[in-house]
Structure formats: C-alpha cells, structure tokens
Design an enzyme around this catalytic site. Sequence first.
Site, short mmCIF file in Angstrom:
data_model
loop_
_atom_site.label_atom_id
_atom_site.label_comp_id
_atom_site.label_asym_id
_atom_site.label_seq_id
_atom_site.Cartn_x
_atom_site.Cartn_y
_atom_site.Cartn_z
N GLU A 66 50.46 48.38 39.73
CA GLU A 66 49.95 46.76 39.99
C GLU A 66 50.84 45.82 39.22
O GLU A 66 50.89 44.88 39.54
CB GLU A 66 48.61 46.80 39.81
CG GLU A 66 48.00 46.99 38.16
CD GLU A 66 48.15 48.21 37.46
OE1 GLU A 66 48.41 48.33 36.28
OE2 GLU A 66 48.33 49.30 38.27
N ASP A 67 51.29 46.61 37.88
CA ASP A 67 52.17 45.65 37.02
C ASP A 67 53.65 45.46 37.69
O ASP A 67 54.12 44.26 37.88
CB ASP A 67 52.44 46.25 35.79
CG ASP A 67 52.89 47.58 35.58
OD1 ASP A 67 52.88 48.44 36.76
OD2 ASP A 67 53.51 47.85 34.57
N ARG A 111 56.67 55.74 39.28
CA ARG A 111 57.06 54.38 39.16
C ARG A 111 58.40 53.63 39.91
O ARG A 111 58.24 52.64 40.25
CB ARG A 111 56.93 53.96 37.69
CG ARG A 111 55.37 53.88 37.06
CD ARG A 111 55.32 53.71 35.66
NE ARG A 111 55.65 52.19 35.35
CZ ARG A 111 54.28 51.28 35.74
NH1 ARG A 111 53.34 51.75 36.04
NH2 ARG A 111 54.96 50.03 35.06
#
Length: 144
Positions: A66-67, A111
Amino acid sequence: MVGFLGRNHIYNFKDKKWIYSYGTGECKVSLALTGCSFFHKTYMYLYSYLMPKEVREMVDRIKDCEDIAMNFLAAHLSRKPPMIVPTKYFFDCTGRCKHNLSKKGGWMKERSFCIEFLTRIYGYLPLLYTTSRADPVAAEIPFS
C-alpha cells in the site's frame, strides 16, 4: 509526500526488471514508507476511489505494498519525489515485532513485483529519485 523512512527502486539490467531496495549505503530515495508519513488528504480519497481497482485488489490480496501504491499515486500526480525528514532515533523492532511483514519469506520479491505491477498499470514508472532531505535541528536535541 513527507516521511521519516526512505527506500528506493533500482533497475536490474540482468533481469530487465525494477526491484525494491532498502537503499543501504545510498543517498537517494524514491519512496517514503507510509507507516509514518504525511500527505494531503486528497491522496487518500484518490487512493480509495479513483486509483485503478486492480491496484487496490492487489494490495488486499497480498496484504502489502500500500505504501508503494501511495508513492506511485503521489509521484504521478505531483511529479515530485518524496521529502525525507531523517531522525537519529531509530525504532529497533528486533525481538519485539512478531508480525513484521519484512520477516515473511519472499518479501523483497513481492515488493519488487509490486513495482513492476504498478509500472504496468500506470504505463510508466512515476517514482523520482531525490537526494534532498530536511535535517531538523531538533533531531540533535535529546528528548530528556
């Protein structure tokens, strides 16, 4: 976006992919971790209601990134990198954080996948590097 912890992205020429990086030993950042960051409330609205549904579904499915998604959104709209406000005080999670996402296997690959996925959704990579940081004078003043 303004944050205390910065990370970056690097292009892996061998695999021809963007990868997520801690940026250890590097002075440049392109992402601000959102666990402790500041940004205009409009970004929250845009993230929740106008960002492509596939992005929110991916974040919900893997319970991570989400970041990175918020950084993509902020960089896409502002055309600016994040501002990092470093602190000499570091929260050491060793032995205390039982549910730390970075401890699950494949976390860095996940990520990196997020950066590749978001780049495909946006049609380009909006993240911008910066070496600027706002070093507060108050960081030198002890709390007690």
